[in-house]
Design a protein around this motif. Structure first.
Motif, PDB file in Angstrom:
ATOM      1  N   LEU A 144       0.661  -1.205   0.039  1.00 25.90           N
ATOM      2  CA  LEU A 144       0.109   0.038   0.021  1.00 25.90           C
ATOM      3  C   LEU A 144       0.767   1.292  -0.117  1.00 25.90           C
ATOM      4  CD1 LEU A 144      -2.716  -1.014   2.403  1.00 25.90           C
ATOM      5  CD2 LEU A 144      -2.999  -0.946   0.270  1.00 25.90           C
ATOM      6  N   PRO A 145       0.469   2.347  -0.659  1.00 30.55           N
ATOM      7  CA  PRO A 145       1.126   3.687  -0.441  1.00 30.55           C
ATOM      8  C   PRO A 145       1.066   4.055   0.884  1.00 30.55           C
ATOM      9  CG  PRO A 145      -1.070   3.959  -1.448  1.00 30.55           C
ATOM     10  CD  PRO A 145      -0.901   2.530  -1.347  1.00 30.55           C
ATOM     11  N   GLY A 161       5.526   3.043   2.103  1.00 30.72           N
ATOM     12  CA  GLY A 161       5.158   2.705   0.624  1.00 30.72           C
ATOM     13  C   GLY A 161       6.374   2.239  -0.227  1.00 30.72           C
ATOM     14  N   LEU A 162       7.422   1.909   0.459  1.00 30.36           N
ATOM     15  CA  LEU A 162       8.464   1.197  -0.503  1.00 30.36           C
ATOM     16  C   LEU A 162       8.201  -0.004  -1.349  1.00 30.36           C
ATOM     17  CD1 LEU A 162      11.293   1.244   2.225  1.00 30.36           C
ATOM     18  CD2 LEU A 162      11.054   2.983   0.552  1.00 30.36           C
ATOM     19  N   ARG A 166       8.057   0.295  -5.409  1.00 29.82           N
ATOM     20  CA  ARG A 166       8.951  -0.528  -6.258  1.00 29.82           C
ATOM     21  C   ARG A 166       8.037  -1.261  -7.295  1.00 29.82           C
ATOM     22  NH1 ARG A 166       9.038  -6.478  -5.081  1.00 29.82           N
ATOM     23  NH2 ARG A 166      10.924  -7.423  -6.188  1.00 29.82           N
ATOM     24  N   LYS A 167       6.669  -1.672  -6.706  1.00 26.50           N
ATOM     25  CA  LYS A 167       5.852  -2.342  -7.872  1.00 26.50           C
ATOM     26  C   LYS A 167       5.372  -1.204  -9.221  1.00 26.50           C
ATOM     27  CE  LYS A 167       1.141  -4.290  -8.323  1.00 26.50           C
ATOM     28  NZ  LYS A 167      -0.081  -4.866  -7.622  1.00 26.50           N
ATOM     29  N   GLN A 168       5.193   0.036  -8.479  1.00 24.45           N
ATOM     30  CA  GLN A 168       4.881   1.072  -9.638  1.00 24.45           C
ATOM     31  C   GLN A 168       5.886   1.418 -10.560  1.00 24.45           C
ATOM     32  OE1 GLN A 168       1.632   1.994 -10.037  1.00 24.45           O
ATOM     33  NE2 GLN A 168       1.463   0.547  -8.201  1.00 24.45           N
ATOM     34  N   ARG A 169       7.260   1.071 -10.140  1.00 31.92           N
ATOM     35  CA  ARG A 169       8.470   1.334 -11.021  1.00 31.92           C
ATOM     36  C   ARG A 169       8.556   0.180 -11.853  1.00 31.92           C
ATOM     37  NH1 ARG A 169      11.345   2.191  -6.336  1.00 31.92           N
ATOM     38  NH2 ARG A 169      12.433   0.082  -6.563  1.00 31.92           N
ATOM     39  N   PHE A 170       8.064  -1.074 -11.657  1.00 31.22           N
ATOM     40  CA  PHE A 170       8.143  -2.273 -12.213  1.00 31.22           C
ATOM     41  C   PHE A 170       6.876  -1.853 -13.485  1.00 31.22           C
ATOM     42  CE2 PHE A 170       6.527  -6.388 -14.067  1.00 31.22           C
ATOM     43  CZ  PHE A 170       7.653  -7.038 -13.932  1.00 31.22           C
TER      44      PHE A 170
END
Length: 321
Positions: A144-145, A161-162, A166-170
């Motif tokens: 979660l953010p 929110g780490l 990370r998922k959003q970068r992917f």
């Protein structure tokens, strides 16, 4: 014949026999096995022998290459990754693949994917007997953010929110890589099929309790927006949703805990996304949900789609494997 590196392998099992090739259709299964060794203890090999899909994409092998094992009647291409007991993807084919690409043998070009390249999350296979490239993906689970995290409400301590970042970068980087790979397949005269555990449910038809899920990883607005962005009339088609229409399900994941499985309270996070030409050839799409919780092979169930497709035409090419 067996070729092995630290991360990827192509294993040739029994020789292909003519009766294994269906000239006018082929079936593709995708299945997060949540550990291939555990799934086999629960009966995976019986399912594979009985169902006998032409192509089987597996996620979360969660074992070293030496313990993946053989799959009688199939050639196994896999990347177990570099993190012990985590991740790992495979594609099983009844005919030897024309080419195999992992992010180890063919590093991703999109900036932002380098940190994931050795983790065993992506594998591409050019089928030898069909003009199709099958890509198997195990998309990272996020979190979660920061503004949605609060102590005591999460299974793990708040991380600021780490994992979400990370998922959003992917997602951002993979969308660019996916476009490149899809277009490369089309230039080679091949349809492109992305299958696997995407850890995202796209619409409210894909989650039983969708209102509550709006603040959960995998159904956040940004997750769903990304999923929608990779679909389109000239991009990829969610073949299961097209086949099933606007109605709930079919679900592919249920928690091990409680009565979720028995009550069919779960999510559809396992997908098959095809280029429009292949999507038009869908004949059937089903989830092989077990009859009882005691018979479960994994916390996911196999998604099997049957496509009508012609054999490989002479002009079809393949990228180097």
């Amino acid at each position: 014949m067996q070729m092995t590196t630290d991360h990827a392998s192509v294993d040739a099992a029994a020789p292909l026999t003519p009766d294994l090739v269906t000239p006018d259709s082929f079936s593709v299964a995708t299945f997060n096995v949540n550990g291939i060794r555990a799934a086999r203890r629960r009966g995976f090999d019986r399912w594979l022998s009985s169902r006998a899909p032409d192509v089987v994409a597996l996620q979360e092998l969660r074992c070293p290459a030496s313990e993946v094992g053989e799959f009688p009647g199939y050639y196994a291409s896999f990347d177990v990754g570099s993190i012990p007991g985590r991740n790992g993807v495979a594609v099983l084919t009844k005919a030897p693949p024309a080419a195999v690409r992992t992010w180890v043998t063919h590093p991703p070009r999109s900036r932002g994917l380098a940190e994931f390249a050795s983790h065993g999350r992506y594998l591409e296979v050019d089928l030898a007997d069909r003009p199709v490239t099958v890509a198997c993906l195990y998309l990272p689970k996020g979190g979660l953010p920061a503004h949605l995290q609060s102590p005591g409400s999460l299974r793990e301590p708040p991380d600021g929110g780490l994992k979400h970042a990370r998922k959003q970068r992917f997602l951002a980087a993979f969308a660019r890589e996916l476009d490149r790979n899809r277009l490369a397949a089309l230039r080679d005269g091949r349809e492109f099929l992305l299958v696997g555990d995407l850890n995202i449910a796209h619409t409210h038809y894909d989650v039983t309790n969708w209102r509550a899920a709006r603040t959960m990883d995998g159904f956040l607005p940004e997750d769903r927006e990304w999923f929608g962005s990779i679909l389109g009339a000239r991009k990829l088609v969610d073949v299961v949703r097209r086949s099933q229409g606007d109605q709930p399900g079919p679900l592919t994941w249920w928690s091990w805990a409680g009565a979720s499985f028995a009550k069919n309270v779960g999510w559809r996070v396992d997908h098959q996304l095809a280029t429009p030409g292949l999507a038009r050839e869908v004949k059937d799409a089903v989830v092989d949900k077990e009859a009882s919780p005691q018979e479960r092979l994994s916390d996911h169930a196999p998604l099997v789609v049957t496509y009508a497709a012609s054999p490989l035409p002479p002009h079809t090419t393949t990228r180097d494997g």
